[in-house]
Design a protein around this motif. Structure first.
Motif, short mmCIF file in Angstrom:
data_model
loop_
_atom_site.label_atom_id
_atom_site.label_comp_id
_atom_site.label_asym_id
_atom_site.label_seq_id
_atom_site.Cartn_x
_atom_site.Cartn_y
_atom_site.Cartn_z
N GLY A 10 0.85 -1.20 0.00
CA GLY A 10 0.00 0.00 0.00
C GLY A 10 0.88 1.24 0.00
O GLY A 10 2.09 1.17 -0.26
N PHE A 11 0.28 2.39 0.33
CA PHE A 11 1.01 3.66 0.32
C PHE A 11 2.26 3.60 1.20
O PHE A 11 3.35 3.95 0.78
CB PHE A 11 0.13 4.78 0.90
CG PHE A 11 -0.97 5.18 0.00
CD1 PHE A 11 -0.97 6.42 -0.60
CD2 PHE A 11 -2.01 4.32 -0.27
CE1 PHE A 11 -1.98 6.79 -1.45
CE2 PHE A 11 -3.03 4.69 -1.11
CZ PHE A 11 -3.02 5.92 -1.71
N THR A 12 2.04 3.15 2.45
CA THR A 12 3.13 3.20 3.42
C THR A 12 4.28 2.29 2.98
O THR A 12 5.45 2.67 3.06
CB THR A 12 2.61 2.78 4.81
OG1 THR A 12 1.41 3.51 5.06
CG2 THR A 12 3.60 3.08 5.89
N GLY A 13 3.93 1.08 2.48
CA GLY A 13 4.96 0.14 2.05
C GLY A 13 5.77 0.69 0.88
O GLY A 13 7.00 0.61 0.87
N VAL A 14 5.07 1.26 -0.09
CA VAL A 14 5.78 1.79 -1.27
C VAL A 14 6.67 2.96 -0.85
O VAL A 14 7.82 3.08 -1.29
CB VAL A 14 4.75 2.23 -2.34
CG1 VAL A 14 5.42 3.04 -3.44
CG2 VAL A 14 4.05 1.02 -2.93
N GLU A 15 6.15 3.82 0.02
CA GLU A 15 6.95 4.97 0.44
C GLU A 15 8.18 4.51 1.23
O GLU A 15 9.27 5.06 1.08
CB GLU A 15 6.09 5.94 1.26
CG GLU A 15 4.99 6.56 0.40
CD GLU A 15 4.33 7.78 1.00
OE1 GLU A 15 4.09 7.78 2.21
OE2 GLU A 15 4.04 8.73 0.24
N MET A 16 7.99 3.47 2.03
CA MET A 16 9.11 2.97 2.84
C MET A 16 10.20 2.36 1.95
O MET A 16 11.38 2.68 2.10
CB MET A 16 8.58 1.92 3.84
CG MET A 16 9.60 1.41 4.83
SD MET A 16 10.22 2.69 5.93
CE MET A 16 11.92 2.80 5.46
N ILE A 17 9.80 1.50 1.01
CA ILE A 17 10.83 0.86 0.16
C ILE A 17 11.51 1.92 -0.71
O ILE A 17 12.71 1.83 -1.01
CB ILE A 17 10.24 -0.30 -0.68
CG1 ILE A 17 11.35 -1.25 -1.16
CG2 ILE A 17 9.45 0.17 -1.88
CD1 ILE A 17 11.82 -2.22 -0.16
N ILE A 60 0.23 -3.80 -6.50
CA ILE A 60 0.51 -2.88 -5.39
C ILE A 60 -0.38 -1.65 -5.55
O ILE A 60 -1.04 -1.48 -6.58
CB ILE A 60 2.01 -2.47 -5.33
CG1 ILE A 60 2.45 -1.77 -6.62
CG2 ILE A 60 2.88 -3.67 -5.04
CD1 ILE A 60 3.77 -1.03 -6.48
N LEU A 61 -0.42 -0.80 -4.56
CA LEU A 61 -1.21 0.44 -4.54
C LEU A 61 -2.64 0.20 -5.00
O LEU A 61 -3.11 0.82 -5.98
CB LEU A 61 -0.53 1.50 -5.41
CG LEU A 61 0.86 1.96 -4.96
CD1 LEU A 61 1.48 2.90 -5.97
CD2 LEU A 61 0.80 2.62 -3.59
N PRO A 62 -3.39 -0.69 -4.32
CA PRO A 62 -4.74 -1.01 -4.80
C PRO A 62 -5.70 0.17 -4.82
O PRO A 62 -6.67 0.15 -5.57
CB PRO A 62 -5.21 -2.09 -3.81
CG PRO A 62 -4.30 -2.00 -2.65
CD PRO A 62 -3.02 -1.42 -3.12
N VAL A 100 0.38 3.21 -11.44
CA VAL A 100 0.91 2.08 -10.66
C VAL A 100 2.09 1.46 -11.41
O VAL A 100 3.14 1.16 -10.83
CB VAL A 100 -0.20 1.02 -10.42
CG1 VAL A 100 0.37 -0.18 -9.67
CG2 VAL A 100 -1.36 1.62 -9.64
N GLN A 101 1.92 1.33 -12.73
CA GLN A 101 3.00 0.72 -13.54
C GLN A 101 4.26 1.59 -13.49
O GLN A 101 5.38 1.07 -13.43
CB GLN A 101 2.51 0.54 -14.99
CG GLN A 101 3.32 -0.45 -15.81
CD GLN A 101 3.56 -1.78 -15.09
OE1 GLN A 101 2.62 -2.40 -14.60
NE2 GLN A 101 4.82 -2.21 -14.99
N LYS A 102 4.05 2.91 -13.46
CA LYS A 102 5.23 3.80 -13.39
C LYS A 102 5.99 3.57 -12.09
O LYS A 102 7.22 3.58 -12.07
CB LYS A 102 4.78 5.27 -13.46
CG LYS A 102 4.54 5.73 -14.87
CD LYS A 102 4.23 7.21 -14.91
CE LYS A 102 3.98 7.63 -16.36
NZ LYS A 102 3.62 9.01 -16.51
N LYS A 138 7.23 -8.12 -5.49
CA LYS A 138 6.63 -9.47 -5.53
C LYS A 138 5.16 -9.37 -5.18
O LYS A 138 4.81 -9.13 -4.02
CB LYS A 138 7.32 -10.37 -4.49
CG LYS A 138 8.69 -10.88 -4.91
CD LYS A 138 9.38 -11.52 -3.72
CE LYS A 138 9.33 -13.03 -3.76
NZ LYS A 138 10.16 -13.63 -4.79
N THR A 139 4.27 -9.52 -6.17
CA THR A 139 2.83 -9.52 -5.89
C THR A 139 2.37 -10.97 -5.74
O THR A 139 3.15 -11.90 -5.97
CB THR A 139 2.07 -8.81 -7.02
OG1 THR A 139 2.54 -9.31 -8.25
CG2 THR A 139 2.26 -7.31 -6.97
N ASN A 140 1.10 -11.16 -5.37
CA ASN A 140 0.56 -12.52 -5.11
C ASN A 140 1.47 -13.28 -4.15
O ASN A 140 1.68 -14.48 -4.31
CB ASN A 140 0.44 -13.31 -6.42
CG ASN A 140 -0.65 -12.75 -7.30
OD1 ASN A 140 -1.76 -12.50 -6.83
ND2 ASN A 140 -0.33 -12.50 -8.56
#
Ligand SMILES: Cc1cc2nc3c(=O)[nH]c(=O)nc-3n(C[C@H](O)[C@H](O)[C@H](O)COP(=O)(O)OP(=O)(O)OC[C@H]3O[C@@H](n4cnc5c(N)ncnc54)[C@H](O)[C@@H]3O)c2cc1C
Length: 577
Positions: free
Chosen positions: A166-173, A205-207, A215-217, A230-232
């Motif tokens: 989600g938002f937090t995970g993407v921002e953290m990585i 990611i980012l549902p 999202v693809q960007k 890694k999704t799924n």
């Protein structure tokens, strides 16, 4: 004695609710108290920046004292451990508090979904302490890995996983992605030895971002910068030495940062009010809980709008529900009609490190890259301005761009931006620029600019052939027919700007005036290329050169106080977002 209203929790929702109560009950006899366990508000949305060493911990601390200055709100630093709804009392380890109305704004906490080992071994990102812990641990891993000779142990130390896309995970990585580059250089570890993964149970990611191209960007940007997405890939168990996925894959690691779910603050879930499955207090359209004297807002509240959509756990929800709760408590006290919450959310913004972001904004559409990064900074400053005024915005700029932890290790441009300049030297430029304006004004007076026509197609010192056609038209149409008026205006402006600059008073405005005048002189052909130094100097002194040997040193803090006081008491409407 007045009606007692207590706001519990000084986060995004609580601080706003306290401000709004003061505003809506301006003419009523009330006691408003804000109880917050920390010594300041934590700017949660930037926690990943502390964890990833982009900003210092001070950068996410917002002073409640400053935000609530000139209001009647009494701030108490205490942690409430028990709420007695029947008798309208709050208890901490050391004190008890009575209330007539209570707003619960205690936020949320991570949800572990019963995944074995998650709570015990994963890092979370939900408080400043969490962020500092992650920061310390990551540096520790690099420190240890540099001397580790066992290949497997070293690889485990250098594998960093964020769980939850989600938002937090993407921002953290995104923050880790940038920081590990610098850490690799610092600890002389080849970058290809470091593994970064974002692990998400869902197929994407980012549902909550609806535009697939955005999202693809993000995915492309992460991949390009060495992050595996890694999704799924649902995490099914966690140990101190690694994680296991539903696919059966095992990933050895010493670092899992879990951002995969949130639930209501567990303290709130157990106080005897109706709650939903996530432990959040169920509220009606007025933000009232099952008890008419207790309201809940932000992440602590569970509200489903008339459209059937649940209120998301976002800053905007917290701010708007805070406003509704404060308004309705005031209405209840004043016996006036209540207003229902009409959520009006303006979109999503996700940063992926310092230089890339995406934004999906109503009225604007989808943005990516620097424009989205810029929007995120603007929105942050908008919130801080609404809460605490210009001072907090200036501090935000300092924390984000100047007083950064990795000074000297950033890109060339960022390093140069982060160089702090001694205002003393700029004050010399300021005074010199001021004197030049005064001299120019005096020369114009001596040339008769206040009494005889100098600006005309024939008499103008402007060689009209170099003037752009549109500006020539503007001069013919507006300036020349009122030549004496404009000559006087220019002359007096020159002297006025000059005096302000010499005195160091309203330096920013005087610098803007310099730029405006010069551009007009240049367009009218009255200035040569050499005169552009006026503009360059004006830009250089804008950052506060009036505060060294200038009156801005005294006037600006005073003005900021007066303005804040005026805004609070005049009930000026400052909408956030
Ligand atoms: C890392 C991260 C990134 C995020 N990014 C975004 C984003 O980009 N955009 C967005 O819209 N949202 C984002 N969010 C979500 C957003 O921060 C929350 O929705 C918002 O903070 C909710 O506001 P609140 O007032 O309900 O709770 P909070 O802001 O969490 O405030 C709760 C306050 O209550 C205090 N408190 C709790 N219990 C007690 C007690 N017992 N006694 C006294 N005080 C107590 C806490 O100390 C805290 O100050 C993010 C959250 C995190 C963690």
């Amino acid at each position: 004695m007045g009606t007692k209203v207590i706001v519990l929790g000084g986060g995004f929702g609580g601080a706003t609710a306290a401000q709004k109560l003061d505003k809506y009950l301006l003419n009523n006899d009330v006691e408003i108290m804000l109880i917050e366990k920390n010594d300041s508000q934590t700017y949660l949305t930037e926690l990943h920046e502390v964890a990833g060493n982009r900003i210092k911990p001070e950068g996410v601390k917002v002073s409640l004292k400053e935000a609530l200055e000139y209001t009647r709100v009494k701030i108490v630093q205490d942690e409430i451990t028990k709420v007695d709804i029947e008798n309208k009392k709050l208890y901490s380890e050391t004190s008890e508090y009575d209330y007539d109305y209570l707003i619960i704004a205690c936020g949320s906490e991570p949800a572990y979904f019963g995944i074995p080992g998650m709570k015990e071994h994963a890092f979370t990102l939900w408080s400043l302490k969490d962020a500092e812990k992650i920061n310390k641990h990551i540096r520790e891993m690099f420190k240890k890995a540099q001397y580790e000779t066992d290949k497997q142990k070293r690889a485990k130390m250098l594998t960093f996983i964020v769980g939850g896309g989600g938002f937090t995970g993407v921002e953290m990585i995104g923050e880790l992605m940038e920081w590990v580059d610098r850490l690799c250089k610092e600890y002389k570890i080849p970058r290809n030895e470091v593994k970064l993964s974002l692990v998400e149970a869902l197929p994407k990611i980012l549902p909550t971002v609806s535009r697939e191209n955005l999202v693809q960007k993000v995915v492309n940007f992460l991949n390009k910068n060495g992050v595996e997405v890694k999704t799924n890939s649902m995490i099914t168990s966690v140990t101190p030495d690694g994680i296991t996925l539903k696919t059966g894959e095992e990933i050895p690691t010493k670092t899992l940062i879990w951002t995969g779910g949130i639930q209501g603050n567990s303290f709130v879930a157990n106080i005897g009010l109706n709650t939903d499955k996530k432990g959040r207090i169920v509220v009606n359209k007025y933000m009232e809980s099952s008890n008419p004297y207790v309201y809940a807002i932000g992440d602590s509240a569970s509200y489903v709008g008339e459209d059937g959509k649940p209120m998301p756990a976002l800053v905007e929800s917290a701010l708007q529900s805070a406003d509704a709760a404060a308004y309705n408590i005031a209405a209840s006290i004043k016996n006036t009609p209540k207003k229902e919450l009409k959520l009006n959310l303006h979109g999503n913004m996700v940063s992926v490190g310092r230089r890339f972001a995406i934004a999906e904004l109503s009225g604007i559409g989808g943005l990516s890259g620097y424009p989205a990064t810029f929007m995120k900074h603007i929105v942050n400053m908008h919130y801080l301005f609404g809460l605490s005024g210009l001072g907090m915005c200036a501090q935000y700029i300092r924390d984000q761009f100047i007083d950064v932890p990795d000074k000297g290790k950033l890109s060339i441009i960022e390093n140069h931006v982060a160089v702090t300049t001694n205002m003393f030297w700029l004050s010399l430029m300021r005074v010199f620029l001021g004197l030049m304006w005064i001299i120019s004004g005096i020369q114009h007076i001596q040339e008769g600019w206040l009494s005889s026509v100098k600006l005309s197609a024939g008499a103008s010192s402007a060689p009209m052939q170099n003037v752009p056609a549109w500006y020539g038209w503007f001069m013919e149409k507006f300036i020349f027919p009122h030549a004496i008026f404009f000559q006087s205006l220019i002359t007096l402006s020159e002297i006025g700007i000059g005096l302000l600059l010499v005195a160091g008073l309203f330096t920013f405005i005087a610098a803007l005036g310099t730029i405006f005048l010069h551009i007009n002189f240049y367009l009218s052909g009255m200035a040569t290329f050499n005169n552009w130094w006026y503009v360059i100097t004006a830009i250089a002194i804008m950052g506060g050169a009036g505060r060294a040997f200038g009156l801005d040193y005294y006037v600006m803090p005073w003005l900021s106080k007066v303005l804040k006081h005026w805004v609070r008491r005049k009930k000026l409407k400052l909408n956030v977002f």
